[in-house]
Design a protein around this motif. Structure first.
Motif, PDB file in Angstrom:
ATOM      1  N   ARG A   1      41.988  36.106  39.613  1.00  0.00           N
ATOM      2  CA  ARG A   1      43.139  35.915  38.721  1.00  0.00           C
ATOM      3  C   ARG A   1      42.787  35.083  37.487  1.00  0.00           C
ATOM      4  O   ARG A   1      43.181  35.451  36.366  1.00  0.00           O
ATOM      5  CB  ARG A   1      44.292  35.263  39.496  1.00  0.00           C
ATOM      6  CG  ARG A   1      45.580  35.201  38.693  1.00  0.00           C
ATOM      7  CD  ARG A   1      46.729  34.712  39.557  1.00  0.00           C
ATOM      8  NE  ARG A   1      47.990  34.848  38.868  1.00  0.00           N
ATOM      9  CZ  ARG A   1      48.491  33.962  38.013  1.00  0.00           C
ATOM     10  NH1 ARG A   1      47.791  32.862  37.742  1.00  0.00           N
ATOM     11  NH2 ARG A   1      49.644  34.161  37.432  1.00  0.00           N
TER      12      ARG A   1
ATOM     13  N   ASN B   1      39.551  41.163  50.259  1.00  0.00           N
ATOM     14  CA  ASN B   1      40.575  40.126  50.412  1.00  0.00           C
ATOM     15  C   ASN B   1      40.425  38.991  49.393  1.00  0.00           C
ATOM     16  O   ASN B   1      41.249  38.075  49.369  1.00  0.00           O
ATOM     17  CB  ASN B   1      40.520  39.535  51.830  1.00  0.00           C
ATOM     18  CG  ASN B   1      40.823  40.562  52.900  1.00  0.00           C
ATOM     19  OD1 ASN B   1      41.630  41.482  52.685  1.00  0.00           O
ATOM     20  ND2 ASN B   1      40.179  40.434  54.066  1.00  0.00           N
ATOM     21  N   GLN B   2      39.398  39.087  48.569  1.00  0.00           N
ATOM     22  CA  GLN B   2      39.116  38.027  47.589  1.00  0.00           C
ATOM     23  C   GLN B   2      39.787  38.283  46.240  1.00  0.00           C
ATOM     24  O   GLN B   2      39.472  37.609  45.261  1.00  0.00           O
ATOM     25  CB  GLN B   2      37.596  37.906  47.396  1.00  0.00           C
ATOM     26  CG  GLN B   2      36.808  37.549  48.635  1.00  0.00           C
ATOM     27  CD  GLN B   2      36.962  36.090  49.008  1.00  0.00           C
ATOM     28  OE1 GLN B   2      37.432  35.280  48.225  1.00  0.00           O
ATOM     29  NE2 GLN B   2      36.572  35.757  50.229  1.00  0.00           N
ATOM     30  N   LYS B   3      40.734  39.197  46.193  1.00  0.00           N
ATOM     31  CA  LYS B   3      41.319  39.610  44.914  1.00  0.00           C
ATOM     32  C   LYS B   3      41.907  38.439  44.121  1.00  0.00           C
ATOM     33  O   LYS B   3      41.738  38.359  42.896  1.00  0.00           O
ATOM     34  CB  LYS B   3      42.400  40.665  45.172  1.00  0.00           C
ATOM     35  CG  LYS B   3      43.015  41.215  43.901  1.00  0.00           C
ATOM     36  CD  LYS B   3      43.924  42.400  44.199  1.00  0.00           C
ATOM     37  CE  LYS B   3      45.148  41.992  44.990  1.00  0.00           C
ATOM     38  NZ  LYS B   3      46.099  43.131  45.131  1.00  0.00           N
ATOM     39  N   ASP B   4      42.574  37.526  44.795  1.00  0.00           N
ATOM     40  CA  ASP B   4      43.232  36.429  44.078  1.00  0.00           C
ATOM     41  C   ASP B   4      42.246  35.492  43.381  1.00  0.00           C
ATOM     42  O   ASP B   4      42.627  34.799  42.431  1.00  0.00           O
ATOM     43  CB  ASP B   4      44.107  35.623  45.048  1.00  0.00           C
ATOM     44  CG  ASP B   4      45.369  36.379  45.464  1.00  0.00           C
ATOM     45  OD1 ASP B   4      45.732  37.336  44.751  1.00  0.00           O
ATOM     46  OD2 ASP B   4      45.959  36.021  46.498  1.00  0.00           O
ATOM     47  N   LYS B   5      41.026  35.478  43.854  1.00  0.00           N
ATOM     48  CA  LYS B   5      40.017  34.624  43.212  1.00  0.00           C
ATOM     49  C   LYS B   5      39.688  35.102  41.797  1.00  0.00           C
ATOM     50  O   LYS B   5      39.126  34.346  41.002  1.00  0.00           O
ATOM     51  CB  LYS B   5      38.740  34.610  44.058  1.00  0.00           C
ATOM     52  CG  LYS B   5      38.901  33.965  45.428  1.00  0.00           C
ATOM     53  CD  LYS B   5      39.085  32.467  45.284  1.00  0.00           C
ATOM     54  CE  LYS B   5      39.195  31.770  46.628  1.00  0.00           C
ATOM     55  NZ  LYS B   5      37.959  31.743  47.388  1.00  0.00           N
TER      56      LYS B   5
ATOM     57  N   ARG C   1      37.661  42.650  40.711  1.00  0.00           N
ATOM     58  CA  ARG C   1      37.015  42.495  42.019  1.00  0.00           C
ATOM     59  C   ARG C   1      36.084  43.668  42.307  1.00  0.00           C
ATOM     60  O   ARG C   1      34.926  43.467  42.724  1.00  0.00           O
ATOM     61  CB  ARG C   1      38.088  42.412  43.104  1.00  0.00           C
ATOM     62  CG  ARG C   1      37.573  42.371  44.526  1.00  0.00           C
ATOM     63  CD  ARG C   1      38.631  42.877  45.486  1.00  0.00           C
ATOM     64  NE  ARG C   1      39.005  44.238  45.162  1.00  0.00           N
ATOM     65  CZ  ARG C   1      40.111  44.838  45.631  1.00  0.00           C
ATOM     66  NH1 ARG C   1      40.949  44.187  46.412  1.00  0.00           N
ATOM     67  NH2 ARG C   1      40.388  46.090  45.288  1.00  0.00           N
TER      68      ARG C   1
ATOM     69  N   SER D   1      42.674  43.930  35.667  1.00  0.00           N
ATOM     70  CA  SER D   1      43.543  43.393  36.712  1.00  0.00           C
ATOM     71  C   SER D   1      42.649  42.724  37.745  1.00  0.00           C
ATOM     72  O   SER D   1      41.434  42.926  37.758  1.00  0.00           O
ATOM     73  CB  SER D   1      44.363  44.512  37.360  1.00  0.00           C
ATOM     74  OG  SER D   1      43.509  45.396  38.069  1.00  0.00           O
ATOM     75  N   ARG D   2      43.262  41.949  38.619  1.00  0.00           N
ATOM     76  CA  ARG D   2      42.468  41.267  39.648  1.00  0.00           C
ATOM     77  C   ARG D   2      41.716  42.266  40.516  1.00  0.00           C
ATOM     78  O   ARG D   2      40.540  42.067  40.833  1.00  0.00           O
ATOM     79  CB  ARG D   2      43.381  40.400  40.518  1.00  0.00           C
ATOM     80  CG  ARG D   2      43.759  39.101  39.864  1.00  0.00           C
ATOM     81  CD  ARG D   2      44.928  38.446  40.551  1.00  0.00           C
ATOM     82  NE  ARG D   2      46.181  38.967  40.020  1.00  0.00           N
ATOM     83  CZ  ARG D   2      47.395  38.583  40.424  1.00  0.00           C
ATOM     84  NH1 ARG D   2      47.515  37.678  41.373  1.00  0.00           N
ATOM     85  NH2 ARG D   2      48.471  39.097  39.884  1.00  0.00           N
ATOM     86  N   GLY D   3      42.390  43.355  40.879  1.00  0.00           N
ATOM     87  CA  GLY D   3      41.760  44.365  41.729  1.00  0.00           C
ATOM     88  C   GLY D   3      40.591  45.047  41.021  1.00  0.00           C
ATOM     89  O   GLY D   3      39.513  45.236  41.612  1.00  0.00           O
TER      90      GLY D   3
ATOM     91  N   GLU E   1      41.014  37.343  35.074  1.00  0.00           N
ATOM     92  CA  GLU E   1      41.936  38.326  34.485  1.00  0.00           C
ATOM     93  C   GLU E   1      42.725  37.714  33.328  1.00  0.00           C
ATOM     94  O   GLU E   1      42.772  38.279  32.223  1.00  0.00           O
ATOM     95  CB  GLU E   1      42.909  38.819  35.557  1.00  0.00           C
ATOM     96  CG  GLU E   1      44.013  39.721  35.012  1.00  0.00           C
ATOM     97  CD  GLU E   1      45.163  39.901  35.990  1.00  0.00           C
ATOM     98  OE1 GLU E   1      46.184  40.488  35.587  1.00  0.00           O
ATOM     99  OE2 GLU E   1      45.064  39.449  37.144  1.00  0.00           O
ATOM    100  N   THR E   2      43.345  36.551  33.565  1.00  0.00           N
ATOM    101  CA  THR E   2      44.159  35.924  32.518  1.00  0.00           C
ATOM    102  C   THR E   2      43.291  35.409  31.364  1.00  0.00           C
ATOM    103  O   THR E   2      43.743  35.351  30.216  1.00  0.00           O
ATOM    104  CB  THR E   2      44.974  34.756  33.112  1.00  0.00           C
ATOM    105  OG1 THR E   2      44.091  33.833  33.773  1.00  0.00           O
ATOM    106  CG2 THR E   2      45.993  35.280  34.136  1.00  0.00           C
TER     107      THR E   2
END
Length: 209
Positions: free
Chosen positions: A80, A74-78, A37, A32-34, A83-84
């Motif tokens: 994504r 706070n950089q979790k979305d980077k 990270r 997962s993104r988390g 992850e995919t």
């Protein structure tokens, strides 16, 4: 370059399939993104290379700083695209995301620039080996030697021919010269002899009278 990039991504994905069952199973088995990270931070805490630090900065737009862990959350979305990518849902085109994925699964050589250079070197080696093998086959079959021997024989034939032509021309020239010179000498001698005989006869006749 596109083909090499595809090979790079395939190799990283293969490494991921191996690593997800290893030391970082909890982070990678169901990524997962988390989780990615957190694993990324864990990896960069362990003496990262300059290349890896550059990849970190290029994707996250910040330098890695041990004291900024809270801000890093706070950089979790980077993460994504990574992850995919690991899940096989997308085929990322962002080279920085691909390079960070390589860091997370510890794929070598990385980043892509080094992978690309290695591919070029390997291709050059393969081409060199093919050329050497073909050359060895030609030498072994004797084709090259046959051609060289044929050329040498042709050259050796040409030299005697040239010499024979020169000798024949010399002989021919000598004969022609002789044919021209000898008759003249014979005639001159004959005329001289007749003149001498005539003079002698005339002398004896006058003396007798």
């Amino acid at each position: 370059m596109n083909n090499t990039l595809e090979e790079y991504k395939k190799a990283i994905k293969i490494k991921y399939e191996i690593e997800k069952e290893g030391e970082y199973f909890d982070f990678l088995h169901h990524p997962s993104r988390g989780k990615l990270r957190d694993l990324c931070w864990l990896i960069f805490e362990d003496n990262p290379t300059q290349d890896d630090l550059k990849v970190f900065r290029n994707l996250l737009c910040v330098d890695f700083d041990y004291t900024q862990k809270n801000k890093f959350k706070n950089q979790k979305d980077k993460f994504r695209p990574i992850e995919t990518f690991f899940k096989g849902e997308t085929d990322p085109s962002n080279i920085d995301a691909i390079n960070l994925a390589a860091v997370i699964v510890d794929f070598q050589p990385r980043p892509f620039k080094k992978f690309n250079e290695k591919c070029r070197i390997e291709e050059a080696k393969q081409i060199k080996n093919v050329v050497e093998n073909v050359t060895a086959e030609i030498d072994g079959s004797g084709i090259e030697k046959t051609v060289l021997l044929k050329n040498e024989n042709e050259e050796s034939k040409e030299v005697p021919k040239k010499r024979n032509l020169m000798l024949n021309f010399k002989d021919l020239f000598s004969k022609k010269v002789a044919q021209k010179i000898y008759p003249r000498k014979i005639i001159t001698i004959a005329v001289g002899a007749v003149a001498v005989v005539s003079s002698a006869c005339l002398y004896f006749v006058q003396k007798k009278n």
